[in-house]
Design a protein around this motif. Structure first.
Motif, PDB file in Angstrom:
ATOM      1  N   ALA A  78       0.809  -1.228   0.000  1.00  0.00           N
ATOM      2  CA  ALA A  78       0.000   0.000   0.000  1.00  0.00           C
ATOM      3  C   ALA A  78       0.838   1.272   0.000  1.00  0.00           C
ATOM      4  O   ALA A  78       0.445   2.269  -0.616  1.00  0.00           O
ATOM      5  N   LEU A  79       1.974   1.270   0.672  1.00  0.00           N
ATOM      6  CA  LEU A  79       2.756   2.506   0.820  1.00  0.00           C
ATOM      7  C   LEU A  79       3.227   3.107  -0.509  1.00  0.00           C
ATOM      8  O   LEU A  79       3.179   4.331  -0.670  1.00  0.00           O
ATOM      9  N   GLU A  84       2.503   7.610  -4.532  1.00  0.00           N
ATOM     10  CA  GLU A  84       1.959   8.115  -5.797  1.00  0.00           C
ATOM     11  C   GLU A  84       0.837   9.117  -5.538  1.00  0.00           C
ATOM     12  O   GLU A  84       0.769  10.158  -6.187  1.00  0.00           O
ATOM     13  N   LEU A  85      -0.013   8.791  -4.590  1.00  0.00           N
ATOM     14  CA  LEU A  85      -1.124   9.664  -4.232  1.00  0.00           C
ATOM     15  C   LEU A  85      -0.608  11.007  -3.700  1.00  0.00           C
ATOM     16  O   LEU A  85      -1.097  12.067  -4.088  1.00  0.00           O
ATOM     17  N   ALA A  86       0.382  10.947  -2.826  1.00  0.00           N
ATOM     18  CA  ALA A  86       0.963  12.170  -2.265  1.00  0.00           C
ATOM     19  C   ALA A  86       1.539  13.045  -3.369  1.00  0.00           C
ATOM     20  O   ALA A  86       1.333  14.270  -3.387  1.00  0.00           O
ATOM     21  N   ASP A  87       2.245  12.434  -4.305  1.00  0.00           N
ATOM     22  CA  ASP A  87       2.838  13.186  -5.417  1.00  0.00           C
ATOM     23  C   ASP A  87       1.760  13.811  -6.307  1.00  0.00           C
ATOM     24  O   ASP A  87       1.890  14.949  -6.739  1.00  0.00           O
ATOM     25  N   ALA A  88       0.689  13.072  -6.562  1.00  0.00           N
ATOM     26  CA  ALA A  88      -0.372  13.543  -7.460  1.00  0.00           C
ATOM     27  C   ALA A  88      -1.241  14.630  -6.835  1.00  0.00           C
ATOM     28  O   ALA A  88      -1.719  15.521  -7.542  1.00  0.00           O
ATOM     29  N   TYR A  89      -1.460  14.598  -5.529  1.00  0.00           N
ATOM     30  CA  TYR A  89      -2.407  15.521  -4.895  1.00  0.00           C
ATOM     31  C   TYR A  89      -1.740  16.655  -4.126  1.00  0.00           C
ATOM     32  O   TYR A  89      -2.428  17.521  -3.593  1.00  0.00           O
ATOM     33  N   ARG A 105      10.593   0.269  20.234  1.00  0.00           N
ATOM     34  CA  ARG A 105      11.573  -0.798  20.030  1.00  0.00           C
ATOM     35  C   ARG A 105      11.969  -0.968  18.565  1.00  0.00           C
ATOM     36  O   ARG A 105      13.116  -1.295  18.249  1.00  0.00           O
ATOM     37  N   ASN A 106      11.041  -0.726  17.640  1.00  0.00           N
ATOM     38  CA  ASN A 106      11.311  -0.917  16.213  1.00  0.00           C
ATOM     39  C   ASN A 106      11.539   0.384  15.456  1.00  0.00           C
ATOM     40  O   ASN A 106      11.635   0.374  14.233  1.00  0.00           O
ATOM     41  N   GLN A 107      11.624   1.499  16.153  1.00  0.00           N
ATOM     42  CA  GLN A 107      11.762   2.791  15.485  1.00  0.00           C
ATOM     43  C   GLN A 107      13.012   2.857  14.609  1.00  0.00           C
ATOM     44  O   GLN A 107      13.002   3.484  13.558  1.00  0.00           O
ATOM     45  N   ALA A 108      14.077   2.180  14.998  1.00  0.00           N
ATOM     46  CA  ALA A 108      15.319   2.186  14.213  1.00  0.00           C
ATOM     47  C   ALA A 108      15.143   1.518  12.851  1.00  0.00           C
ATOM     48  O   ALA A 108      15.945   1.738  11.946  1.00  0.00           O
ATOM     49  N   LYS A 109      14.096   0.736  12.670  1.00  0.00           N
ATOM     50  CA  LYS A 109      13.862   0.031  11.402  1.00  0.00           C
ATOM     51  C   LYS A 109      13.146   0.903  10.364  1.00  0.00           C
ATOM     52  O   LYS A 109      13.100   0.548   9.196  1.00  0.00           O
ATOM     53  N   ILE A 110      12.603   2.038  10.785  1.00  0.00           N
ATOM     54  CA  ILE A 110      11.752   2.829   9.893  1.00  0.00           C
ATOM     55  C   ILE A 110      12.545   3.453   8.748  1.00  0.00           C
ATOM     56  O   ILE A 110      12.157   3.329   7.584  1.00  0.00           O
ATOM     57  N   ARG A 111      13.640   4.147   9.053  1.00  0.00           N
ATOM     58  CA  ARG A 111      14.417   4.801   7.979  1.00  0.00           C
ATOM     59  C   ARG A 111      14.946   3.798   6.954  1.00  0.00           C
ATOM     60  O   ARG A 111      14.815   4.031   5.753  1.00  0.00           O
ATOM     61  N   PRO A 112      15.551   2.671   7.372  1.00  0.00           N
ATOM     62  CA  PRO A 112      15.976   1.680   6.367  1.00  0.00           C
ATOM     63  C   PRO A 112      14.808   1.139   5.544  1.00  0.00           C
ATOM     64  O   PRO A 112      14.958   0.896   4.347  1.00  0.00           O
ATOM     65  N   PHE A 113      13.662   0.967   6.175  1.00  0.00           N
ATOM     66  CA  PHE A 113      12.470   0.506   5.468  1.00  0.00           C
ATOM     67  C   PHE A 113      12.087   1.499   4.377  1.00  0.00           C
ATOM     68  O   PHE A 113      11.828   1.115   3.232  1.00  0.00           O
ATOM     69  N   LEU A 114      12.039   2.781   4.728  1.00  0.00           N
ATOM     70  CA  LEU A 114      11.680   3.814   3.752  1.00  0.00           C
ATOM     71  C   LEU A 114      12.674   3.847   2.598  1.00  0.00           C
ATOM     72  O   LEU A 114      12.280   3.953   1.430  1.00  0.00           O
ATOM     73  N   LYS A 118      12.007   3.004  -1.317  1.00  0.00           N
ATOM     74  CA  LYS A 118      12.058   4.274  -2.059  1.00  0.00           C
ATOM     75  C   LYS A 118      10.860   5.174  -1.747  1.00  0.00           C
ATOM     76  O   LYS A 118      10.204   5.704  -2.653  1.00  0.00           O
ATOM     77  N   LEU A 119      10.564   5.342  -0.453  1.00  0.00           N
ATOM     78  CA  LEU A 119       9.441   6.155  -0.007  1.00  0.00           C
ATOM     79  C   LEU A 119       9.950   7.473   0.583  1.00  0.00           C
ATOM     80  O   LEU A 119      10.943   7.487   1.309  1.00  0.00           O
ATOM     81  N   ARG A 120       9.262   8.553   0.247  1.00  0.00           N
ATOM     82  CA  ARG A 120       9.623   9.886   0.745  1.00  0.00           C
ATOM     83  C   ARG A 120       8.494  10.484   1.594  1.00  0.00           C
ATOM     84  O   ARG A 120       8.472  11.678   1.849  1.00  0.00           O
ATOM     85  N   LEU A 121       7.552   9.670   1.974  1.00  0.00           N
ATOM     86  CA  LEU A 121       6.400  10.147   2.725  1.00  0.00           C
ATOM     87  C   LEU A 121       6.802  10.596   4.130  1.00  0.00           C
ATOM     88  O   LEU A 121       7.658   9.980   4.759  1.00  0.00           O
ATOM     89  N   PRO A 122       6.167  11.658   4.623  1.00  0.00           N
ATOM     90  CA  PRO A 122       6.435  12.052   6.004  1.00  0.00           C
ATOM     91  C   PRO A 122       5.908  10.979   6.963  1.00  0.00           C
ATOM     92  O   PRO A 122       4.824  10.436   6.754  1.00  0.00           O
ATOM     93  N   VAL A 123       6.703  10.672   7.983  1.00  0.00           N
ATOM     94  CA  VAL A 123       6.346   9.639   8.938  1.00  0.00           C
ATOM     95  C   VAL A 123       6.097  10.255  10.309  1.00  0.00           C
ATOM     96  O   VAL A 123       6.965  10.934  10.863  1.00  0.00           O
ATOM     97  N   LEU A 124       4.897  10.006  10.829  1.00  0.00           N
ATOM     98  CA  LEU A 124       4.555  10.403  12.191  1.00  0.00           C
ATOM     99  C   LEU A 124       4.633   9.148  13.051  1.00  0.00           C
ATOM    100  O   LEU A 124       4.407   8.040  12.563  1.00  0.00           O
ATOM    101  N   LEU A 125       4.965   9.322  14.314  1.00  0.00           N
ATOM    102  CA  LEU A 125       5.148   8.178  15.200  1.00  0.00           C
ATOM    103  C   LEU A 125       4.042   8.129  16.244  1.00  0.00           C
ATOM    104  O   LEU A 125       3.845   9.078  16.998  1.00  0.00           O
ATOM    105  N   ASP A 126       3.330   7.024  16.263  1.00  0.00           N
ATOM    106  CA  ASP A 126       2.266   6.825  17.251  1.00  0.00           C
ATOM    107  C   ASP A 126       2.643   5.599  18.076  1.00  0.00           C
ATOM    108  O   ASP A 126       2.204   4.489  17.801  1.00  0.00           O
ATOM    109  N   LYS A 127       3.451   5.828  19.080  1.00  0.00           N
ATOM    110  CA  LYS A 127       4.006   4.730  19.875  1.00  0.00           C
ATOM    111  C   LYS A 127       2.969   4.039  20.753  1.00  0.00           C
ATOM    112  O   LYS A 127       3.178   2.923  21.201  1.00  0.00           O
ATOM    113  N   THR A 128       1.846   4.696  21.014  1.00  0.00           N
ATOM    114  CA  THR A 128       0.825   4.118  21.904  1.00  0.00           C
ATOM    115  C   THR A 128      -0.481   3.799  21.168  1.00  0.00           C
ATOM    116  O   THR A 128      -1.480   3.495  21.809  1.00  0.00           O
TER     117      THR A 128
END
Length: 189
Positions: A78-79, A84-89, A105-114, A118-128
């Motif tokens: 989905a990401l 694509e949606l972010a770029d188009a709108y 615990r998994n926050q360190a995995k986010i940047r490598p995942f992106l 090849k994702l440039r989307l802004p990431v907000l963190l909702d730990k709870t």
């Protein structure tokens, strides 16, 4: 006489069930406007150390949230569609933000995942998982569209190829409504 009493009890129980369903329906309908009010209260840290405020972002236009996790296989599919949606709108004033629910615990995995996807989307963190709780979301990915007036106009849970078409239709309709040119009346100057 016993059969009549039994029928009366069954009818009474059925009436109670109907009233309970009616009360639940009223409560759920009332929550939709409550969601919009509460949505204005969302403030989350972003991946870069800043703080996102929905109230401030809605001043720029509608907002799309996509809740996801690095371990979620449907999220991986989905990401890119969200990108694509972010770029188009973007040119229409629509802000597309992802909300990662992995937790500290998994926050360190986010940047490598992106980077890997090849994702440039802004990431907000909702730990709870507060956003998921607020909007009663139980599956990921989950997508929300909030109009610039603060109303939740679209809510979808899960992902199947093609889901982005429904999301685009919602955004197109929302953009039309929010960008309608004002027509001067005869009495206007």
């Amino acid at each position: 006489m016993r059969a009549g009493w039994k029928s009366y009890k069954l009818l009474k129980a059925a009436a109670r069930r109907k009233m309970a369903c009616f009360a639940i329906a009223i409560a759920l309908c009332g929550q939709s406007s409550l969601w919009a009010e509460e949505a204005l209260q969302i403030a989350l840290p972003n991946l870069d150390g800043g703080v996102f405020s929905l109230e401030e972002e809605l001043k720029k236009g509608p907002v799309v949230f996509d809740l996801w996790a690095t371990w979620c296989k449907p999220c991986i599919k989905a990401l890119p569609k969200m990108q694509e949606l972010a770029d188009a709108y973007r040119e229409h004033g629509v802000g597309v933000f992802t909300i990662n629910i992995d937790g500290p615990r998994n926050q360190a995995k986010i940047r490598p995942f992106l980077k890997r996807h090849k994702l440039r989307l802004p990431v907000l963190l909702d730990k709870t998982n507060e956003v998921a709780k607020q909007f009663q979301l139980v599956a990921i990915p989950s997508t929300l569209v909030i109009s610039s007036a603060g109303e939740v106009v679209y809510k979808h849970q899960g992902y199947r190829p093609g889901d982005e078409k429904a999301l685009k239709a919602v955004l197109d309709e929302l953009i039309k409504k929010e960008h309608k040119p004002k027509i001067k009346g005869e009495g206007d100057a």
